[in-house]
Design a protein around this motif. Structure first.
Motif, PDB file in Angstrom:
ATOM      1  N   THR A 287       0.829  -1.197   0.179  1.00 17.06           N
ATOM      2  CA  THR A 287       0.333   0.177   0.078  1.00 17.06           C
ATOM      3  C   THR A 287       0.857   0.970   0.021  1.00 17.06           C
ATOM      4  O   THR A 287       2.296   1.559   0.878  1.00 17.06           O
ATOM      5  CB  THR A 287      -1.524  -0.098   1.169  1.00 17.06           C
ATOM      6  OG1 THR A 287      -0.592   0.107   2.661  1.00 17.06           O
ATOM      7  CG2 THR A 287      -1.853  -1.133   0.753  1.00 17.06           C
ATOM      8  N   ARG A 288       0.071   2.293  -0.585  1.00 16.10           N
ATOM      9  CA  ARG A 288       1.414   3.269  -0.515  1.00 16.10           C
ATOM     10  C   ARG A 288       0.718   4.136   1.111  1.00 16.10           C
ATOM     11  O   ARG A 288       0.059   4.233   1.850  1.00 16.10           O
ATOM     12  CB  ARG A 288       0.649   4.460  -1.743  1.00 16.10           C
ATOM     13  CG  ARG A 288       0.551   3.993  -2.721  1.00 16.10           C
ATOM     14  CD  ARG A 288       1.428   4.941  -3.320  1.00 16.10           C
ATOM     15  NE  ARG A 288       2.349   4.484  -4.479  1.00 16.10           N
ATOM     16  CZ  ARG A 288       2.767   5.209  -5.084  1.00 16.10           C
ATOM     17  NH1 ARG A 288       3.628   6.529  -4.495  1.00 16.10           N
ATOM     18  NH2 ARG A 288       2.901   5.080  -6.457  1.00 16.10           N
ATOM     19  N   GLY A 289       2.244   4.537   1.761  1.00 21.87           N
ATOM     20  CA  GLY A 289       2.234   4.878   3.272  1.00 21.87           C
ATOM     21  C   GLY A 289       2.179   6.711   2.643  1.00 21.87           C
ATOM     22  O   GLY A 289       2.231   7.286   1.427  1.00 21.87           O
ATOM     23  N   LYS A 290       2.428   7.231   3.784  1.00 23.53           N
ATOM     24  CA  LYS A 290       3.184   8.690   3.636  1.00 23.53           C
ATOM     25  C   LYS A 290       4.727   9.215   2.829  1.00 23.53           C
ATOM     26  O   LYS A 290       5.127   7.865   2.681  1.00 23.53           O
ATOM     27  CB  LYS A 290       3.659   9.135   4.975  1.00 23.53           C
ATOM     28  CG  LYS A 290       2.624  10.198   5.725  1.00 23.53           C
ATOM     29  CD  LYS A 290       2.808  10.258   7.004  1.00 23.53           C
ATOM     30  CE  LYS A 290       1.121  11.586   8.014  1.00 23.53           C
ATOM     31  NZ  LYS A 290       2.000  11.909   8.821  1.00 23.53           N
ATOM     32  N   GLY A 291       4.202   9.940   2.083  1.00 20.25           N
ATOM     33  CA  GLY A 291       4.695  10.302   1.064  1.00 20.25           C
ATOM     34  C   GLY A 291       5.200   9.823  -0.117  1.00 20.25           C
ATOM     35  O   GLY A 291       6.152  10.202  -0.549  1.00 20.25           O
ATOM     36  N   GLY A 292       4.176   8.862  -0.185  1.00 20.81           N
ATOM     37  CA  GLY A 292       4.526   8.100  -1.295  1.00 20.81           C
ATOM     38  C   GLY A 292       5.519   7.213  -1.340  1.00 20.81           C
ATOM     39  O   GLY A 292       5.085   5.819  -2.420  1.00 20.81           O
ATOM     40  N   ALA A 293       5.356   6.338  -0.325  1.00 19.51           N
ATOM     41  CA  ALA A 293       6.211   4.844  -0.107  1.00 19.51           C
ATOM     42  C   ALA A 293       6.040   4.158  -0.048  1.00 19.51           C
ATOM     43  O   ALA A 293       4.467   4.246   0.485  1.00 19.51           O
ATOM     44  CB  ALA A 293       7.417   5.239   0.845  1.00 19.51           C
ATOM     45  N   TYR A 294       6.184   2.553  -1.013  1.00 24.28           N
ATOM     46  CA  TYR A 294       5.404   1.616  -0.760  1.00 24.28           C
ATOM     47  C   TYR A 294       5.651   0.486   0.684  1.00 24.28           C
ATOM     48  O   TYR A 294       6.792   0.751   1.222  1.00 24.28           O
ATOM     49  CB  TYR A 294       5.742   0.152  -1.713  1.00 24.28           C
ATOM     50  CG  TYR A 294       4.826   1.323  -3.148  1.00 24.28           C
ATOM     51  CD1 TYR A 294       3.166   0.816  -3.344  1.00 24.28           C
ATOM     52  CD2 TYR A 294       6.217   1.571  -4.638  1.00 24.28           C
ATOM     53  CE1 TYR A 294       2.883   0.768  -4.876  1.00 24.28           C
ATOM     54  CE2 TYR A 294       5.840   2.197  -5.445  1.00 24.28           C
ATOM     55  CZ  TYR A 294       4.056   2.036  -5.666  1.00 24.28           C
ATOM     56  OH  TYR A 294       3.290   1.785  -6.548  1.00 24.28           O
ATOM     57  N   ARG A 295       4.492   0.540   1.055  1.00 23.91           N
ATOM     58  CA  ARG A 295       4.710  -0.003   2.405  1.00 23.91           C
ATOM     59  C   ARG A 295       3.914  -1.363   2.363  1.00 23.91           C
ATOM     60  O   ARG A 295       2.771  -1.919   1.834  1.00 23.91           O
ATOM     61  CB  ARG A 295       4.210   0.516   3.527  1.00 23.91           C
ATOM     62  CG  ARG A 295       4.770   1.595   3.690  1.00 23.91           C
ATOM     63  CD  ARG A 295       4.044   2.625   5.286  1.00 23.91           C
ATOM     64  NE  ARG A 295       4.680   1.925   5.884  1.00 23.91           N
ATOM     65  CZ  ARG A 295       4.855   2.439   7.737  1.00 23.91           C
ATOM     66  NH1 ARG A 295       3.487   3.445   7.694  1.00 23.91           N
ATOM     67  NH2 ARG A 295       5.308   1.927   8.148  1.00 23.91           N
ATOM     68  N   GLN A 296       4.588  -2.188   3.415  1.00 28.25           N
ATOM     69  CA  GLN A 296       4.168  -4.088   3.049  1.00 28.25           C
ATOM     70  C   GLN A 296       3.100  -3.972   4.190  1.00 28.25           C
ATOM     71  O   GLN A 296       3.241  -3.037   4.974  1.00 28.25           O
ATOM     72  CB  GLN A 296       5.557  -4.554   3.313  1.00 28.25           C
ATOM     73  CG  GLN A 296       4.445  -6.549   2.823  1.00 28.25           C
ATOM     74  CD  GLN A 296       5.924  -7.202   3.521  1.00 28.25           C
ATOM     75  OE1 GLN A 296       6.716  -7.334   3.455  1.00 28.25           O
ATOM     76  NE2 GLN A 296       5.559  -8.770   3.140  1.00 28.25           N
ATOM     77  N   LYS A 297       2.019  -5.229   3.931  1.00 26.24           N
ATOM     78  CA  LYS A 297       1.081  -4.924   4.830  1.00 26.24           C
ATOM     79  C   LYS A 297       0.537  -6.209   5.879  1.00 26.24           C
ATOM     80  O   LYS A 297       1.165  -7.096   4.486  1.00 26.24           O
ATOM     81  CB  LYS A 297      -0.967  -4.573   4.192  1.00 26.24           C
ATOM     82  CG  LYS A 297      -1.553  -3.452   4.845  1.00 26.24           C
ATOM     83  CD  LYS A 297      -2.540  -3.540   3.700  1.00 26.24           C
ATOM     84  CE  LYS A 297      -4.059  -2.393   4.888  1.00 26.24           C
ATOM     85  NZ  LYS A 297      -4.938  -2.663   4.256  1.00 26.24           N
TER      86      LYS A 297
END
Length: 70
Positions: free
Chosen positions: A60-70
């Motif tokens: 998913t997109r996190g803060k600042g546009g970085a991808y984060r794993q859920k």
């Protein structure tokens, strides 16, 4: 003496027709191969789940546009 262009073209047409007849004759002589029986593909449950994509990472997109794993 060299033949004219028209004579050369006529000779070429005759040669080409002979070659095409030979090709047709050879293509009719092809061997008939028996059709191979198709094997049924059996997939394991793990393969089916992998094809459906149930074990993929969820990003998913996190803060600042970085991808984060859920």
């Amino acid at each position: 003496m060299n033949p004219t262009l028209c004579d050369q073209l006529n000779q070429w047409k005759k040669d080409k027709a002979a070659v095409e007849k030979e090709r047709k004759r050879n293509s009719k002589k092809k061997k008939c191969y028996q059709k191979q029986e198709k094997r049924k593909e059996t997939l394991s449950t793990r393969d089916v789940m992998d094809l459906m994509g149930t074990n993929r990472q969820i990003l998913t997109r996190g803060k600042g546009g970085a991808y984060r794993q859920k």
